[in-house]
Write a protein that holds these residues in place. Structure first.
Motif, PDB file in Angstrom:
ATOM      1  N   TYR A  87      25.702  28.149 -38.943  1.00 26.77           N
ATOM      2  CA  TYR A  87      26.223  26.985 -39.582  1.00 26.77           C
ATOM      3  C   TYR A  87      26.414  26.997 -41.040  1.00 26.77           C
ATOM      4  O   TYR A  87      27.446  26.702 -41.529  1.00 26.77           O
ATOM      5  N   TYR A 141      22.202  28.705 -23.078  1.00 23.38           N
ATOM      6  CA  TYR A 141      20.844  29.038 -23.535  1.00 23.38           C
ATOM      7  C   TYR A 141      19.815  28.155 -22.850  1.00 23.38           C
ATOM      8  O   TYR A 141      18.806  28.610 -22.332  1.00 23.38           O
ATOM      9  N   VAL A 194      27.894  29.058 -34.857  1.00 19.69           N
ATOM     10  CA  VAL A 194      27.092  28.052 -34.275  1.00 19.69           C
ATOM     11  C   VAL A 194      25.724  28.054 -34.720  1.00 19.69           C
ATOM     12  O   VAL A 194      25.060  27.090 -34.969  1.00 19.69           O
ATOM     13  N   LEU A 195      25.211  29.268 -34.500  1.00 18.93           N
ATOM     14  CA  LEU A 195      23.804  29.423 -34.578  1.00 18.93           C
ATOM     15  C   LEU A 195      23.411  29.280 -36.004  1.00 18.93           C
ATOM     16  O   LEU A 195      22.300  29.122 -36.345  1.00 18.93           O
ATOM     17  N   LEU A 216      27.620  26.999 -25.736  1.00 18.14           N
ATOM     18  CA  LEU A 216      26.647  28.085 -25.808  1.00 18.14           C
ATOM     19  C   LEU A 216      25.239  27.542 -25.560  1.00 18.14           C
ATOM     20  O   LEU A 216      24.439  28.162 -24.854  1.00 18.14           O
ATOM     21  N   TYR A 217      24.960  26.379 -26.116  1.00 21.26           N
ATOM     22  CA  TYR A 217      23.632  25.784 -25.917  1.00 21.26           C
ATOM     23  C   TYR A 217      23.416  25.437 -24.450  1.00 21.26           C
ATOM     24  O   TYR A 217      22.301  25.566 -23.943  1.00 21.26           O
ATOM     25  N   GLY A 224      30.600  29.956 -23.631  1.00 20.15           N
ATOM     26  CA  GLY A 224      30.205  29.768 -25.025  1.00 20.15           C
ATOM     27  C   GLY A 224      30.474  30.995 -25.870  1.00 20.15           C
ATOM     28  O   GLY A 224      31.053  30.917 -26.953  1.00 20.15           O
ATOM     29  N   LEU A 257      30.231  33.079 -33.376  1.00 18.50           N
ATOM     30  CA  LEU A 257      28.929  32.520 -33.015  1.00 18.50           C
ATOM     31  C   LEU A 257      28.255  31.872 -34.195  1.00 18.50           C
ATOM     32  O   LEU A 257      27.056  31.922 -34.349  1.00 18.50           O
ATOM     33  N   HIS A 305      32.340  25.377 -29.303  1.00 22.50           N
ATOM     34  CA  HIS A 305      31.536  26.577 -29.119  1.00 22.50           C
ATOM     35  C   HIS A 305      30.024  26.299 -29.058  1.00 22.50           C
ATOM     36  O   HIS A 305      29.365  26.680 -28.083  1.00 22.50           O
ATOM     37  N   PRO A 306      29.449  25.603 -30.039  1.00 24.88           N
ATOM     38  CA  PRO A 306      27.993  25.408 -29.984  1.00 24.88           C
ATOM     39  C   PRO A 306      27.515  24.652 -28.745  1.00 24.88           C
ATOM     40  O   PRO A 306      26.604  25.131 -28.065  1.00 24.88           O
ATOM     41  N   SER A 311      22.163  20.699 -35.228  1.00 27.51           N
ATOM     42  CA  SER A 311      22.328  21.588 -34.080  1.00 27.51           C
ATOM     43  C   SER A 311      21.028  21.671 -33.291  1.00 27.51           C
ATOM     44  O   SER A 311      21.041  21.804 -32.071  1.00 27.51           O
TER      45      SER A 311
END
Lengths: 642, 371, 178
Positions: free
Chosen positions: B17, A180, B14-15, A176-177, A221, B12, A172-173, A95
């Motif tokens: 994982y 950001y 995501v952040l 969202l990135y 995101g 979320l 999603h990631p 990520s």
């Protein structure tokens, strides 16, 4: 192709990024045009290099190359292809690489579109971008290298957490990135502007589309994440005031404030210093989020095993990337202040109020998120700051902000409102009061009443504003409609999306019905006015899981069949984990949401059934906000030549 | 880990994982089950409201209403029980705060350590409003001199750009030689079919052979049930198959037949530990002590005693015990490399310098050369 | 006026200070997120009367041990870390009365557990439904409470008892108390 090329490309990317920092700074200092001209090629080369690295990492995941430690840790040969690919960024190392890829892609996009900016500003912006990407590339190579190899590869990987084996992880990631990292461009603009000591209308005009894009991506995101949580977790929650959620909310609150104040710089040449501060804050809060999440400092449901060296590394990046610009701001910011020249009922004033409210709300979220940690450091006491705190502090502030939103379109720049401002205001007030009176009849809580009032005000404010501008009851309404221009439509869409979102939130809170029962096959369950018939249970085999699913038939009050629902429980043998998959039937007016709980043929099965009216409006409203952002992005103005 | 975590929300994610803590026996749905619900809807509504005010302590930031952790379930049933005993909402919340502290309340109560938290939003709002009102009366500072950084035109020279790329890629290649593994080829699973087949075949063949010798050894114990050697042999084949229960039982048989065999007792102690995830349990320790009280040089028992000390965090004791073993054993004893490694590990864990260990390997080599 | 422009830097400094301090104390081990402070410390231990693990034996009543320093340890057979601390509890049993409370565990499982891993406890009480655990504020086992001769809780530790904890914390506590 060997993924080892990716490792080499990652090293090359770091070196290109460093070139991207040194070339413009040295070139400007020495007045060397040739050196300065290297900046853009270095940025583009860095982008290509990171792309190569990322693709070769994906390749390692696709081919299940277990000589890569990361693939062993997070993949499995039996996983469906889409989750093999998404699994690339389903972990810290991957990520981070995605994060950097998006960063350098934004830089490259900037290179390719911003050639009208003056060369010094252009070079400085890319230098700042280069510093950020160098820092994170070094971080990746030194502490989180995704290309770590194993001499003797195992024959199978450990698999990916089944909760992550979902389309949500694929979408999603990255979105969202985008948000950001999009804020990093605004940050670079701000720092470059501070160094150069010049913030002007061309600066603002060049910056605005980036902020719009970043805000839209952030909205998308966060919404995708919320929706993912809603359908994956099995009790229909969609926002939890968790620290990790809070740190993503903060940049999202700052971005619209920035968007508005950039607009003021562009149109009126005011708010320069404030705009610079917001631009720095937006990206700083994104970085803070990255730090909090990856260092595991705050206890969060999202936290992962923290690696100390990572935490220290990001803290160092944070101190440099945020501390230095803020020092620069304290030094040069006062020089950017312009004399305020607008009256109390001007659009500037409305925007200042709105800006102020968004920043206050951000400050409250920041306080609530970090207070427990600060208190623990101060005297060792442990407290929890949970949803009730934010409901009591954040919600009222935001309600005031929404009131402002309803009439924002009616105010003019400089002095005085538009002719129809008073009418709009009165209409909105009337509708707000009507909504509250209607709500009173149902005996709901004061917070809900306030919410209803705000909803009535906001929605009717927008509608009346549109109506009074277009005047559909007069001739040539179509021409007036066309003249309005896309930016105002973008704003209306975004504001209207907010109203829809609010309606969804209120509906979900006030109208939800639920039934939690233990049922045997063939049993009927009442869910409000509707009836659910538990037809039976069956076992199936998925690609890499076994599934137990219930068949539920849904009838409305008249006995009409609405839908068939198949809530599932899945067991993933590779990871030895169980997940639940809620079955959701979505309609405009509401969702039917069913979850299969524990149970066996003797005792029956726990069924958790919900009817959630208008809940989908939460995401629909957010979708409208994104659409509004995109509409105003399409209509961006060209930057006039210097 | 002392606390079982129940992180089941993924918003979320995501952040983050890697929710590696997700325990296997928990499904993210077991939260409130049908049996817990009270018959009285008004009481049940209050129970839900109270549950939403209480933090699940073993999870991260979830209310007990949302959580499937066993403790959350216990707390839910406690709340419902208290409600049925006609306790008021505040009484229940106070009771739990009394047991668990303010941490359990999702809404922090106003106290000496939280008044700042509650007052600050008001202060922030007031300060913000002040700033908003003041913004119209801002005075401009004297404008800053623009830094002399403006370049007329960049001059783009492809040759220089190529040179830059060449230099960067060259250096990257150099750095990669150091930190990368250019020597390792890619190993995609699709091209490893043969290797995996051989691996699996060998493992299967081994397993078959082991099972055969196990059956033979078992037959031998049936033929001569009074022979401790036969039982010992059976225990070894069971151990090789990973069947620790059989290993323990057969060892016990062997010991019953030959009560003085210290090596058997050490083996039993080892088997006890193996079924306890390699932990030297109290019964194992008793056996070890027994063996060593008779023969203080029995190597396996000495090794296990060292391991026990190591597990207790007594690293000096571990090193001392293992040093004894090191002294008593022949330099070419098969366990010597393991003992060396363990002594070094214990010294590292205890953060002290390892004792001097004469290295047997080089000596052997030297004699080779001399010969 | 210039102070306003320093404000963001000050707030960031405060935030960075807090997070940096937290990070370094986490790394050095002084901050342990899993350790919740117990409200019971310096308060009388809750009245506890539990059925004895051995059928027919008298109830385990904490008040009988007034006058002694007692270690109360909540454990269960399903708790993996609980196994690791049994030798440590055994070594503590030389100096203290170690009482075990089998937390939410079936009686026969507890017994099998104690046979396999050894029984370091003076006596074991049974807390089948975990209610006693709640009155003690137990949130994750193993948890260990040190109780002085007057029946007050001196110290609570959540997690495995190890040598460092015994030597650095527990021993000084009971030596000053006794």
């Amino acid at each position: 192709m060997t993924p080892e090329i990716g490792h080499f490309a990652l090293v090359a990317a770091l070196l290109f990024s460093l070139t991207q920092v040194i070339a413009p700074l040295w070139g400007l200092y020495r007045q060397q045009p040739t050196l300065l001209a290297l900046t853009a090629p270095a940025q583009i080369a860095a982008c290509i290099a990171v792309l190569v690295a990322f693709i070769s990492l994906i390749w390692a995941f696709i081919t299940s190359d277990f000589s890569f430690d990361l693939v062993v840790q997070y993949s499995h040969s039996q996983k469906p292809l889409i989750y093999k690919i998404a699994g690339t960024w389903g972990n810290h190392e991957g990520s981070l690489l995605l994060w950097v890829l998006i960063l350098v892609s934004f830089g490259t996009l900037f290179c390719l579109t911003a050639h009208r900016l003056d060369t010094a500003l252009f070079g400085l912006i890319l230098a700042v971008q280069g510093m950020i990407s160098s820092a994170f590339l070094a971080f990746s190579l030194l502490t989180s290298n995704p290309f770590r190899r194993l001499e003797t590869p195992p024959i199978e990987g450990l698999g990916l957490n089944p909760v992550l084996q979902d389309i949500g992880l694929a979408l999603h990631p990255p979105t969202l990135y985008l948000g950001y990292v999009g804020l990093s461009i605004a940050f670079a603009f701000a720092v470059a502007g501070l160094i150069q000591g010049r913030i002007d209308q061309r600066w603002a005009r060049a910056l605005r589309p980036w902020v719009t894009a970043a805000w839209s991506a952030l909205t998308a995101g966060i919404t995708l994440g919320s929706w993912w949580a809603y359908y994956e977790l099995g009790w229909g929650g969609w926002w939890f005031w968790d620290p990790v959620e809070n740190v993503s909310l903060m940049p999202w609150l700052i971005a619209p404030a920035l968007l508005q104040s950039v607009r003021v710089v562009e149109v009126r040449g005011q708010f320069k210093s404030w705009t610079v501060l917001l631009a720095i804050m937006g990206f700083s809060l994104s970085l803070l989020g990255t730090f909090i999440v990856r260092s595991g400092l705050l206890t969060s449901v999202h936290s992962f095993a923290a690696d100390p060296t990572r935490g220290i590394f990001i803290l160092a990046i944070l101190l440099l990337a945020v501390g230095l610009p803020l020092v620069l701001y304290a030094w040069r910011g006062p020089r950017l202040v312009t004399v305020g020249d607008f009256s109390f009922n001007s659009r500037e004033m409305a925007l200042i109020v709105n800006n102020g409210i968004l920043v206050i709300a951000t400050a409250i979220v920041l306080l609530g998120t970090f207070y427990p940690l600060g208190l623990e450091m101060f005297n060792g006491a442990r407290i929890t700051v949970g949803p009730p705190y934010f409901d009591a502090t954040f919600n009222p502030i935001m309600a005031v902000g929404l009131l402002g939103m309803g009439i924002a379109g009616t105010l003019a720049w400089g002095h005085g409102g538009l002719p129809h401002a008073k009418k709009t205001l009165l209409g909105a007030l009337l509708m707000g009061l009507v909504c509250i009176f209607v709500g009173l009849g149902f005996g709901i809580s004061i917070a809900a009443l306030a919410g209803l009032g705000v909803l009535g005000w906001l929605a009717s404010g927008i509608v009346i504003d549109i109506a009074l501008r277009v005047k559909p009851w007069q001739k040539a309404a179509g021409a007036r409609l066309m003249r309005l221009g896309l930016p105002i439509w973008g704003m209306w869409l975004a504001h209207f999306g907010t109203a829809v979102f609010l309606a969804g939130v209120l509906g979900e809170n006030l109208l939800q019905t639920e039934a939690i029962v233990r049922a045997q096959p063939a049993q009927e369950v009442n869910l409000g006015d509707d009836t659910v018939v538990f037809k039976g249970i069956r076992q199936t085999q998925g690609p890499n899981y076994q599934s137990l699913s219930a068949e539920l038939q849904l009838y409305d009050a008249e006995g009409q069949e609405i839908a068939l629902l198949y809530p599932e429980r899945r067991f993933y043998p590779a990871e030895n984990q169980t997940t639940t998959e809620a079955a959701i039937h979505t309609t405009w007016l509401g969702d039917y949401y069913a979850v299969l709980g524990d149970g066996d043929p003797q005792r029956g099965y726990t069924l958790r059934l919900y009817h959630k009216p208008v809940v989908a409006w939460i995401w629909g409203g957010a979708g409208l906000m994104v659409l509004g952002g995109l509409v105003s992005l399409v209509s961006r103005h060209r930057i006039p030549k210097a | 880990m002392t606390i079982v975590r129940y992180p089941i929300r993924i918003m979320l994610l995501v952040l983050t994982y890697a929710m590696v803590f997700l325990p296997t026996h928990v499904s993210p749905v077991a939260a409130l089950s049908a049996e817990e619900i009270l018959d009285d809807p008004a009481l049940e509504a209050r129970a839900r409201a109270i549950s939403q005010q209480l933090r699940c302590l073993v999870c991260q930031n979830q209310s007990i209403d949302d959580s499937d952790a066993p403790l959350a379930k216990d707390l839910r049933s406690l709340v419902r029980e208290q409600l049925q005993n006609s306790k008021s909402d505040t009484e229940i919340l106070d009771f739990l705060q009394n047991q668990y502290g303010a941490y359990i309340l999702l809404e922090p109560p106003i106290s000496s350590s939280t008044w700042v938290l509650w007052l600050a939003p008001v202060m922030i709002a007031l300060f913000g409003s002040g700033m908003i009102l003041a913004s119209r009366h801002l005075k401009s500072a004297p404008p800053d001199t623009v830094l002399p950084i403006s370049t007329p035109r960049t001059s783009f020279r492809p040759r220089i750009v190529f040179l830059m790329c060449f230099v960067v890629l060259g250096s990257a290649l150099g750095v990669h030689q150091f930190i990368g593994r250019p020597d390792l080829p890619p190993r995609p699973l699709g091209r490893r079919a043969e290797e995996i087949k051989i691996l699996k075949d060998t493992a299967q063949a081994q397993q078959r052979a082991l099972r055969r010798s196990f059956v033979e050894a078992r037959a031998a114990t049936r033929l001569s049930p009074k022979d401790p050697a036969a039982w010992y042999h059976l225990s070894r084949t069971a151990a090789a198959l990973g069947d620790s229960e059989t290993e323990i039982n057969t060892l016990k048989q062997a010991i019953a037949l030959d009560p003085d065999a210290l090596a058997l007792k050490s083996l039993l102690a080892e088997a006890y530990s193996r079924v306890a995830d390699e932990q030297i349990t109290l019964p194992a320790r008793a056996l070890i002590d027994e063996v060593l009280s008779i023969d203080s040089t029995e190597p396996r028992a000495l090794f296990l005693r060292g391991l026990a000390a190591f597990q207790d965090g007594d690293y000096t004791g571990a090193v001392q015990t293992w040093m004894q073993l090191f002294k008593y054993s022949a330099p070419d004893a098969p366990w010597m490399p393991m003992v060396r490694e363990n002594i070094l590990r214990a010294a590292a864990a205890g953060d002290f310098a390892p004792p001097f260990l004469p290295d047997p390997a080089p000596i052997a080599k030297m004699t080779d050369v001399e010969q | 006026m210039r102070f306003i422009f320093l404000l963001p830097l000050l707030i960031f400094g405060l935030l960075a200070g807090i997070t940096g301090f937290a990070l370094f104390s986490t790394l050095s081990g002084t901050r342990q997120v899993e350790q919740l402070p117990s409200v019971l410390v310096e308060r009388p231990a809750p009245d506890t009367r539990q059925p004895n693990l051995t059928e027919g034996a008298p109830e385990v009543d904490l008040s009988h041990y007034r006058g002694q320093i007692v270690l109360v340890n909540f454990f269960a057979s399903w708790c993996v870390p609980c196994r690791a601390e049994i030798p440590m509890l055994q070594s503590l049993a030389k100096d203290l009365t170690v009482i075990g409370i089998a937390y939410k565990d079936k009686v026969q499982d507890t017994k099998a557990f104690l046979t396999r891993f050894g029984n370091p406890y003076h006596v074991v009480g049974v807390d089948l439904d975990g209610r006693t655990g709640i009155t003690w504020g137990v949130y994750g086992i193993p948890e260990t409470y040190l109780i002085d001769a007057q029946g007050n809780v001196l110290f609570r530790h959540a997690g495995v008892v190890d040598k460092v904890l015994i030597e650095n914390t527990l021993r000084p506590l009971w030596e000053t108390a006794g």
